[in-house]
Design a protein around this motif. Structure first.
Motif, PDB file in Angstrom:
ATOM      1  N   UNK A 157      50.018  36.447  -5.035  1.00 16.20           N
ATOM      2  CA  UNK A 157      51.051  35.600  -4.435  1.00 16.20           C
ATOM      3  C   UNK A 157      50.444  34.649  -3.403  1.00 16.20           C
ATOM      4  N   UNK A 158      49.434  35.119  -2.668  1.00 18.31           N
ATOM      5  CA  UNK A 158      48.715  34.242  -1.744  1.00 18.31           C
ATOM      6  C   UNK A 158      48.119  33.065  -2.500  1.00 18.31           C
ATOM      7  N   UNK A 159      47.449  33.361  -3.611  1.00 19.16           N
ATOM      8  CA  UNK A 159      46.836  32.298  -4.407  1.00 19.16           C
ATOM      9  C   UNK A 159      47.890  31.335  -4.938  1.00 19.16           C
ATOM     10  N   UNK A 160      49.018  31.856  -5.392  1.00 15.01           N
ATOM     11  CA  UNK A 160      50.060  30.996  -5.953  1.00 15.01           C
ATOM     12  C   UNK A 160      50.624  30.058  -4.896  1.00 15.01           C
ATOM     13  N   UNK A 161      50.881  30.589  -3.706  1.00 10.12           N
ATOM     14  CA  UNK A 161      51.480  29.757  -2.657  1.00 10.12           C
ATOM     15  C   UNK A 161      50.516  28.661  -2.195  1.00 10.12           C
ATOM     16  N   UNK A 162      49.261  29.000  -2.073  1.00 14.95           N
ATOM     17  CA  UNK A 162      48.297  27.986  -1.645  1.00 14.95           C
ATOM     18  C   UNK A 162      48.144  26.918  -2.716  1.00 14.95           C
ATOM     19  N   UNK A 163      48.127  27.337  -3.984  1.00  9.73           N
ATOM     20  CA  UNK A 163      48.003  26.365  -5.069  1.00  9.73           C
ATOM     21  C   UNK A 163      49.207  25.428  -5.121  1.00  9.73           C
ATOM     22  N   UNK A 216      51.070  27.721   7.090  1.00  9.04           N
ATOM     23  CA  UNK A 216      52.349  27.128   6.689  1.00  9.04           C
ATOM     24  C   UNK A 216      52.603  27.351   5.193  1.00  9.04           C
ATOM     25  N   UNK A 217      51.554  27.182   4.393  1.00 11.28           N
ATOM     26  CA  UNK A 217      51.694  27.390   2.949  1.00 11.28           C
ATOM     27  C   UNK A 217      52.044  28.837   2.619  1.00 11.28           C
ATOM     28  N   UNK A 218      51.533  29.782   3.396  1.00 13.85           N
ATOM     29  CA  UNK A 218      51.767  31.199   3.112  1.00 13.85           C
ATOM     30  C   UNK A 218      53.136  31.672   3.576  1.00 13.85           C
ATOM     31  N   UNK A 219      53.751  30.945   4.494  1.00  8.12           N
ATOM     32  CA  UNK A 219      55.096  31.303   4.929  1.00  8.12           C
ATOM     33  C   UNK A 219      55.165  32.698   5.507  1.00  8.12           C
ATOM     34  N   UNK A 220      56.068  33.534   4.991  1.00  2.00           N
ATOM     35  CA  UNK A 220      56.256  34.867   5.558  1.00  2.00           C
ATOM     36  C   UNK A 220      55.100  35.810   5.262  1.00  2.00           C
ATOM     37  N   UNK A 221      54.156  35.398   4.419  1.00  3.31           N
ATOM     38  CA  UNK A 221      52.958  36.212   4.188  1.00  3.31           C
ATOM     39  C   UNK A 221      51.863  35.951   5.218  1.00  3.31           C
ATOM     40  N   UNK A 222      52.036  34.934   6.035  1.00  5.94           N
ATOM     41  CA  UNK A 222      50.968  34.544   6.956  1.00  5.94           C
ATOM     42  C   UNK A 222      50.557  35.678   7.885  1.00  5.94           C
ATOM     43  N   UNK A 223      51.529  36.486   8.314  1.00 11.07           N
ATOM     44  CA  UNK A 223      51.214  37.575   9.243  1.00 11.07           C
ATOM     45  C   UNK A 223      50.559  38.757   8.548  1.00 11.07           C
ATOM     46  N   UNK A 224      50.514  38.737   7.215  1.00  9.22           N
ATOM     47  CA  UNK A 224      49.935  39.865   6.476  1.00  9.22           C
ATOM     48  C   UNK A 224      48.519  39.576   5.978  1.00  9.22           C
ATOM     49  N   UNK A 225      47.971  38.440   6.329  1.00  5.76           N
ATOM     50  CA  UNK A 225      46.635  38.088   5.860  1.00  5.76           C
ATOM     51  C   UNK A 225      45.692  37.917   7.036  1.00  5.76           C
TER      52      UNK A 225
END
Length: 447
Positions: free
Chosen positions: A224-230, A328-337
């Motif tokens: 999902x990280x890869x998808x959002x960045x792409x 910004x691209x990762x959104x709510x995943x930003x805090x998990x990376x």
């Protein structure tokens, strides 16, 4: 023998030495090409300096001292390493320096041994003739393909006074732009994008592959990280160099406007034809997802996964800007990376003015009187960035320079970089030797 014949013989030997850099410290073995260059300069009145920060990784500089300490110096930076080959996909032997149908085949023929050989041959000619006003140095550099850590980068950080970085020429330039009205324009690199390599880590639950219910999957999360960045779209940049490049194509007014103001669509970039990918990279930060790692055993849920990205920022963009974009691209995943920085370097740029740029323009006009000279930015890297970074009298203007026949537009020239069956048109070698000979003589006060 003529200057061209000397250059061709040297080029073939440099190719045959097969100084392949696989990005590891013990590869490259540029000592072979350094020895070839030392032999090439035997009997000339040059100062020789060798640099070997790691066994076998030899760079060598040859300096012809000028007669006037106030005259502008000139340094020619040519790298001697080449990238690996996938030999089964070559139809010609990669290290035989075979000549066939007016073309020289071999790894490194274009990137960048034909320029390196031309620089060496012209420097030797200067050393054999009247003393120039300005000091001339040619440097055969190791490790350029691995970003110069054991070559130009090491010298610039550890022995920056070994030679002048004030006016430097290296790769690439001299290829033609496919101008829409059929007129001629030739691009020369005045800058290059930086490096913002990242490794993004995510974590999840460990466990047995037979009981996946309710688990937090690291593999799913990194996907999902890869998808959002792409899916994220880096903003377009507009600067003087990009605007000049766009205008050189002579598009219709509407297309020119959207390309310059940053509102262009993919279909607008496609109007660059074979240069569409280059033009898009020229005007955007590029993010290439290149390495993905997770797990080992098929019956074990991996608790850690990571993604590596080759990110190239444009001039003026900071590493903090890149991290902000990713978050910004990762959104709510930003805090998990976790975002780890790998190789990071700022983009560099030299103004298209001054004595060295004037010499490039006047030399180009000798060969192609009707061509417009267009500053461009490289989307990859070169050793020129180290010259641009040095401050004060130690560093200064740095440009890419070569010369290609009109038939070789920028797309066809760039297509040979790191390609299978890499080949150089001998016509381009002859043009490049003559162009370097003319420019160096003019710049150093010999013509």
């Amino acid at each position: 023998m003529s200057l061209y014949d000397d250059t061709l013989d040297l080029l073939q030997e440099l190719i045959r030495n097969a100084c392949v850099n696989d990005l590891t410290a013990d590869s490259g073995e540029e000592y072979r090409n350094a020895a070839t260059l030392e032999k090439f300069f035997e009997g000339t009145d040059v100062k020789v300096q060798k640099f070997e920060p790691h066994p076998g990784r030899v760079s060598v500089a040859f300096t012809v001292e000028g007669s006037d300490p106030q005259a502008e110096p000139l340094t020619l930076l040519g790298h001697t390493d080449v990238v690996p080959v996938d030999e089964p996909k070559w139809t010609k032997p990669p290290f035989d320096a075979l000549i066939e149908d007016g073309k020289l085949y071999g790894r490194g023929a274009v990137d960048m041994l034909f320029i390196t050989a031309s620089q060496a041959a012209v420097t030797r000619k200067i050393a054999q003739g009247p003393r120039p006003k300005g000091t001339l140095t040619f440097v055969g550099l190791a490790d350029e393909e691995a970003r110069g850590g054991l070559g130009a980068k090491w010298i610039s950080e550890n022995q920056p006074e070994a030679f002048s970085w004030r006016n430097c020429l290296s790769e690439t330039g001299g290829s033609h732009l496919p101008v829409l009205d059929g007129s001629d324009a030739i691009g020369f690199n005045v800058g290059e994008k930086g490096a913002g390599q990242r490794r993004i880590h995510v974590h999840g639950d460990a466990g047995h592959g037979s009981t996946p219910f309710g688990k937090d999957f690291a593999v799913v999360k990194i996907a999902e990280v890869a998808r959002r960045i792409a899916a994220a779209q880096p903003p377009a940049v507009s600067n003087e160099t990009w605007e000049g490049f766009v205008r050189a194509f002579k598009f219709d007014a509407a297309t020119e406007q959207v390309l310059i103001d940053g509102t262009a669509t993919d279909s607008d970039y496609e109007k660059f034809g074979a240069l569409s990918a280059y033009a898009h990279a020229f005007s955007h930060t590029t993010i290439a997802q290149t390495v993905l790692r997770a797990g080992g055993a098929i019956n074990v849920l991996p608790s850690h996964a990571w993604l590596e990205m080759d990110i190239r920022p444009f001039p003026g963009q900071t590493q903090e800007d890149l991290d902000d974009f990713l978050r910004t691209a990762l959104g709510d995943l930003a805090d998990e990376v976790e975002i780890e920085h790998l190789i990071t370097e700022p983009a560099t740029h030299s103004p298209a003015d001054g004595p060295l740029w004037d010499a490039i323009v006047s030399t180009t006009q000798e060969f192609f009187p009707d061509a417009a000279v267009v500053p461009v930015h490289a989307t990859g890297g070169s050793d020129l960035r180290f010259a641009r970074r040095l401050e004060g009298d130690n560093g200064g203007r740095a440009y890419g320079f070569a010369m290609h026949a009109r038939d070789r537009d920028m797309a066809s020239a760039n297509s040979q970089l790191h390609s299978h069956d890499e080949h150089l048109y001998l016509e381009d070698l002859e043009l490049t030797v003559r162009a370097y000979d003319s420019l160096v003589h003019k710049f150093l006060g010999l013509r």
